[in-house]
Design a protein around this motif. Structure first.
Motif, PDB file in Angstrom:
ATOM      1  N   UNK A 129       0.843  -1.198   0.000  1.00 22.98           N
ATOM      2  CA  UNK A 129       0.000   0.000   0.000  1.00 22.98           C
ATOM      3  C   UNK A 129       0.881   1.252   0.000  1.00 22.98           C
ATOM      4  N   UNK A 130       0.392   2.314  -0.625  1.00 19.52           N
ATOM      5  CA  UNK A 130       1.186   3.532  -0.781  1.00 19.52           C
ATOM      6  C   UNK A 130       1.561   4.104   0.579  1.00 19.52           C
ATOM      7  N   UNK A 131       2.848   4.339   0.756  1.00 22.46           N
ATOM      8  CA  UNK A 131       3.327   4.910   2.021  1.00 22.46           C
ATOM      9  C   UNK A 131       4.687   5.554   1.801  1.00 22.46           C
ATOM     10  N   UNK A 132       4.889   6.700   2.399  1.00 22.11           N
ATOM     11  CA  UNK A 132       6.176   7.405   2.393  1.00 22.11           C
ATOM     12  C   UNK A 132       6.462   7.837   3.815  1.00 22.11           C
ATOM     13  N   UNK A 133       7.586   7.370   4.363  1.00 18.30           N
ATOM     14  CA  UNK A 133       7.908   7.647   5.761  1.00 18.30           C
ATOM     15  C   UNK A 133       9.360   8.117   5.869  1.00 18.30           C
ATOM     16  N   UNK A 134       9.573   9.015   6.802  1.00 18.97           N
ATOM     17  CA  UNK A 134      10.923   9.442   7.125  1.00 18.97           C
ATOM     18  C   UNK A 134      11.089   9.434   8.640  1.00 18.97           C
ATOM     19  N   UNK A 135      12.138   8.791   9.105  1.00 21.36           N
ATOM     20  CA  UNK A 135      12.439   8.732  10.531  1.00 21.36           C
ATOM     21  C   UNK A 135      13.713   9.530  10.762  1.00 21.36           C
ATOM     22  N   UNK A 149      10.998  21.231  17.998  1.00 21.83           N
ATOM     23  CA  UNK A 149       9.927  21.622  17.089  1.00 21.83           C
ATOM     24  C   UNK A 149      10.414  21.750  15.651  1.00 21.83           C
ATOM     25  N   UNK A 150      11.612  22.317  15.483  1.00 26.76           N
ATOM     26  CA  UNK A 150      12.114  22.569  14.138  1.00 26.76           C
ATOM     27  C   UNK A 150      12.742  21.338  13.508  1.00 26.76           C
ATOM     28  N   UNK A 151      13.016  20.315  14.295  1.00 26.33           N
ATOM     29  CA  UNK A 151      13.750  19.156  13.781  1.00 26.33           C
ATOM     30  C   UNK A 151      13.007  18.461  12.650  1.00 26.33           C
ATOM     31  N   UNK A 152      11.646  18.501  12.655  1.00 25.35           N
ATOM     32  CA  UNK A 152      10.887  17.805  11.623  1.00 25.35           C
ATOM     33  C   UNK A 152      11.125  18.397  10.243  1.00 25.35           C
ATOM     34  N   UNK A 153      11.610  19.662  10.163  1.00 22.07           N
ATOM     35  CA  UNK A 153      11.822  20.303   8.875  1.00 22.07           C
ATOM     36  C   UNK A 153      13.267  20.209   8.398  1.00 22.07           C
ATOM     37  N   UNK A 154      14.124  19.505   9.148  1.00 23.48           N
ATOM     38  CA  UNK A 154      15.512  19.382   8.739  1.00 23.48           C
ATOM     39  C   UNK A 154      15.739  18.169   7.857  1.00 23.48           C
ATOM     40  N   UNK A 155      14.724  17.344   7.671  1.00 28.63           N
ATOM     41  CA  UNK A 155      14.859  16.159   6.829  1.00 28.63           C
ATOM     42  C   UNK A 155      14.531  16.458   5.378  1.00 28.63           C
ATOM     43  N   UNK A 156      14.120  15.410   4.637  1.00 33.52           N
ATOM     44  CA  UNK A 156      13.905  15.521   3.206  1.00 33.52           C
ATOM     45  C   UNK A 156      12.436  15.501   2.813  1.00 33.52           C
ATOM     46  N   UNK A 157      11.537  15.164   3.739  1.00 34.02           N
ATOM     47  CA  UNK A 157      10.139  14.969   3.390  1.00 34.02           C
ATOM     48  C   UNK A 157       9.503  16.242   2.837  1.00 34.02           C
ATOM     49  N   UNK A 158       9.806  17.390   3.434  1.00 31.30           N
ATOM     50  CA  UNK A 158       9.122  18.621   3.066  1.00 31.30           C
ATOM     51  C   UNK A 158       9.825  19.366   1.934  1.00 31.30           C
TER      52      UNK A 158
END
Length: 874
Positions: free
Chosen positions: A214-220, A234-243
């Motif tokens: 099933x379609x899924x895209x995850x970043x840990x 709070x800001x750590x979620x925007x330091x990855x590649x998802x956004x």
């Protein structure tokens, strides 16, 4: 990057700007040096720029071709480069020495060979280019990494924010005395050639997972490091590649909420292509193709080049730059570089043992108020690099990851500031200047004047001036005026994060000179969890409320609401309200709230309440249970300590709202059930702009007075409210069964961009359609058919002694209030992006243009309306 639009007068999205600014101002054992080269190649005889010249580091495959005007830029971490070479058929090659590990301005002057034809003209070879583009398109299913059934990889992402023209702008002696040390950290941009001051850097290590069924895209996100941030995740979620993701195999690249056509697609009308050269890269034949925007295209496009593997018809590298003059706000320059790699021995796909996969993405964005390259105004550079490591295609997504409710999940302790950890886990060492940014930001925060600057900006954006434990505000509600209260003076505030990150107390007290009454509000919030949001909110208030206003309207007590009032349009009511609610975020796409509320609405001369036998009613009440469920998919959110702000999603957002009220708990209260469904959807239609839909539909079951019916949203000001009817007055229409549609299409300059003089203004056209339909059951229909007697009589809105026998409604409607059994429609056209922040719309009523009062047909007061607004967008 998915951009964050800031609706200037809307407090919720203004918080996004503050969070970004807070990040702005908030030592390593070995360093890598970056070699940067910028310049132009010209003809030595004519002085004109030469396009398509190959410029490369001698002895390497690191190079680029010049653009249509002969300019080029190059950047590499390869420390062995020493010679830069420029060559092109019919010209004598030229080599120049460069300084490795530094910025170099290298211009070439090429001389034509005498034994070659005087001029060679490179033209688009449509036949050959079209064949190559067709082959690329046909091979997408093999070469596009997103077409794999599954994959997972490790990501290292580095982002940096820099300040341009800082030295020329900070001329004040006080600022130089306090911040002069930062200029030791200056560097030079390879794209613009301008010096810049790094002010923020972040790094993250994460695991990225993708599957089709099933379609899924995850970043840990396993570890994150942000300069100036020690204990706030709070800001750590925007330091990855998802956004922030770019894949040139997609038909359109979505950057800052701008849809830009990708050059890697079948033959198209957006670009002209030129076959420049055939190279040998890693023993494989590779085509070098240059592309430029087609002349008649007015929408944003790229200019650049790509290298195509001739065996697999796969993109090996692509380098693009946003076309100059594109109708894009705040971005003076934008450069994207993407590299793809052959991955062998990691699985197979449709018979191929060697697969193509992402290798590295780089982005450079110059954010500026002015678009002039020569401007000395301060601007920001945003730079981002993402490296894809250890890809696997034969390993299924772990069950523990697949069960995660959020697309982006952080480890229990994501902030890792240990330098030894990053030295072990970086794919390459930071440069000395990059590494020193962490130390510089900490030094800035220790300067006393920093806190004063921070407080000023925080006050302007958030509306409160923060002392240590208490913030005073909002400043725009300190004074206002209206017909019922006269001059209104208000003082309020709330506790700060220094007081507590779990509890926030807020409130205000106000006094009106006309009603000579005090009113106010007290509220308490307790955070069980910030991520996901779990909190309880309790409040008690006695204040003025405008019933039937839109959700985007200026709030009561706002000075702008008073200044932009249409005149006698406000019909506010005193309201007592006691409420307690619990908010529970199951995941970023599913949020619930449930609460208990007791509300009493009082009559006044502007909102009279009378029964059919002309008995005056002092107030009505509802004691209710309120449940809300909000559903979204792949939505970007930002979080403050106490707020969660929804930013962007490319899918519909559905909200279900249910209110149930019981009778007999307090005087003059009523029992009813109210249900409403709301759908919001933003649909990109490049290159024709973006359509936005806001649909609602609801039903009230029960017999209620008109203040508890659906009061269709009107607009009593000249300020634009997208969730209200611009030409409709407050209390003009009511329903107990209803549906509404708000539709807006922003053409993003599609038409105006083709008019020579208008093109330079970069204005954008907007079309709006708003429609509403509703009915009233007999038990709730209090329409008086205009037979309301003399409005100036001692009984406001009702004739003296007048009775309405046979009427089943509890309460008579105020003068002018009717039903929407005949649909209400208004249409509007507007221009936005005026000086990049202003918007003007003109609306016209298409129906309900007149009404009958006492048998006389009269025109509606507002058959047309002009609305002004502030709108911030890319």
């Amino acid at each position: 990057m998915r951009g964050i639009g800031i609706y200037i007068m809307g407090k919720r999205l203004a918080l996004v700007a503050f969070m970004s600014f807070a990040v702005l101002f908030v030592s390593s054992f070995s360093y890598a040096q970056t070699t940067k080269v910028k310049g132009r190649v010209t003809d030595i005889d004519t002085g004109e720029g030469i396009p398509f010249v190959s410029v490369f580091f001698k002895g390497t495959t690191i190079g680029v071709s010049t653009d249509i005007d002969g300019y080029y830029t190059l950047e590499t971490r390869n420390v062995s480069v020493e010679i830069l070479r420029a060559e092109m058929l019919s010209y004598i090659p030229v080599e120049k020495q460069i300084k490795a590990g530094a910025f170099n301005q290298i211009d070439f002057e090429l001389k034509a060979e005498e034994n070659i034809l005087n001029q060679i003209v490179v033209k688009p070879d449509n036949r050959y280019i079209r064949r190559i583009l067709h082959n690329i398109e046909n091979a997408k299913e093999y070469n596009n990494p997103e077409e794999r059934n599954r994959y997972q990889c490790r990501l290292y992402t580095k982002m940096e924010l820099d300040l341009v023209n800082a030295d020329s702008q900070i001329k004040n002696k006080l600022l130089r005395r306090n911040f002069g040390f930062v200029f030791d950290y200056m560097d030079t941009s390879v794209v613009s050639g301008k010096p810049y001051l790094p002010i923020m850097i972040s790094e993250s290590n994460s695991m990225f997972y993708k599957q089709k069924s099933p379609a899924a895209t995850k970043e840990v996100i396993e570890a994150s490091r942000i300069s100036g941030v020690q204990d706030e995740a709070t800001f750590a979620q925007f330091t990855g590649n998802m956004h922030i993701r770019t894949n040139f195999y997609d038909d359109f690249i979505n950057l800052f909420n701008i849809q830009i056509p990708s050059p890697v697609r079948g033959p198209n009308v957006f670009y002209d292509y030129f076959l420049i050269d055939s190279l040998n890269v890693d023993g494989r034949k590779t085509y070098l193709i240059r592309f430029h925007p087609a002349k008649l295209v007015s929408s944003p496009t790229f200019d650049g080049e790509m290298r195509i593997d001739a065996k697999d018809w796969a993109v090996r590298e692509i380098h693009v730059r946003l076309k100059k003059g594109s109708n894009v706000n705040w971005i003076r320059d934008l450069v994207l570089d993407s590299e793809y790699q052959i991955v062998g021995g990691k699985g197979s796909y449709k018979g191929r043992d060697s697969l193509w996969f992402f290798k590295q993405d780089r982005m450079y964005a110059d954010f500026s108020v002015t678009m002039r390259d020569s401007s000395k105004l301060m601007s920001f550079l945003g730079r981002r690099q993402c490296d894809y490591l250890d890809p696997r295609f034969d390993v299924p997504m772990p069950d523990s990851v697949a069960r995660m409710m959020s697309n982006v999940t952080m480890s229990a302790h994501p902030l890792v500031n240990d330098e030894a950890y990053w030295q072990r886990n970086r794919p390459y060492a930071l440069s000395e200047k990059e590494s020193n940014i962490y130390k510089m930001v900490d030094s800035i925060k220790n300067v006393p004047i920093y806190r004063n600057i921070y407080n000023i900006v925080n006050t302007f954006v958030n509306g409160h001036y923060n002392l240590k434990y208490f913030g005073i505000g909002p400043y725009f509600k300190l004074f206002s005026f209206n017909n019922l209260e006269g001059a209104r003076f208000q003082f309020g505030g709330r506790t700060t994060e220094d007081f507590s990150k779990k509890i926030r107390l807020s409130g205000h007290i106000a006094y009106g000179t006309k009603d000579k009454a005090f009113k106010g509000k007290l509220m308490a919030e307790y955070m069980f969890s910030n991520m996901p949001t779990r909190k309880i909110v309790a409040s008690v208030s006695r204040d003025m409320v405008q019933m039937g206003r839109g959700t985007d309207a200026l709030t009561e007590g706002n000075i702008m609401s008073s200044l932009l009032n249409k005149g006698n349009s406000e019909r506010i009511s005193p309201v007592n309200d006691y409420a307690i609610s619990y908010i529970h975020e199951w995941n970023e796409g599913f949020n619930n709230s449930i609460g208990i509320e007791s509300r009493r609405i009082y009559s006044n001369r502007y909102v009279p309440m009378f029964t059919p036998d002309s008995t005056h009613v002092t107030s009505v009440a509802s004691n209710q249970l309120h449940y809300t469920a909000r559903f979204s998919w792949n939505e970007t959110v930002t979080r403050g300590t106490f707020e969660k702000i929804y930013v962007l999603t490319h899918y519909p957002v559905v909200t279900i709202d249910i209110v149930g009220a019981a009778k007999g708990i307090s005087d003059n209260d009523y029992a009813f059930l109210r249900t409403e469904a709301i759908i919001d959807y933003s649909l990109p239609l490049p290159p024709f702009g973006t359509s936005k839909f806001h649909l609602t539909g609801g039903k009230i079951i029960g017999k209620v007075p008109y203040p508890l019916l659906k009061l269709h949203e009107g607009n009593g000001t000249y300020f634009l409210d997208k969730t209200a009817f611009a030409c409709m007055d407050f209390y003009e229409f009511a329903s107990d069964t209803w549906s509404t549609l708000y539709y807006e299409h922003n053409f993003k300059g599609f038409f105006l961009g083709k008019i020579p003089l208008m093109k330079r203004l970069q204005w954008r056209e907007v079309f709006t359609l708003k429609a509403g339909y509703g009915t009233l059951s007999k038990i709730n229909n209090g329409i008086t058919d205009g037979k309301i007697g003399n409005p100036s009589s001692s009984v406001p809105g009702v004739g003296i002694g007048q009775k309405y026998e046979g009427m089943q409604a509890i309460m008579l409607f105020p003068e002018g209030m009717g039903s929407l059994r005949k649909p209400y429609i208004e249409m509007g056209v507007g221009v936005t992006n005026i000086f990049r922040v202003f918007r003007i719309d003109v609306f016209w009523r298409m129906t309900h243009r007149s009404k009958v009062i006492d048998g006389v047909k009269i025109k509606q007061r507002h058959r047309a309306a002009v609305n002004f607004g502030f709108e911030w967008s890319f």
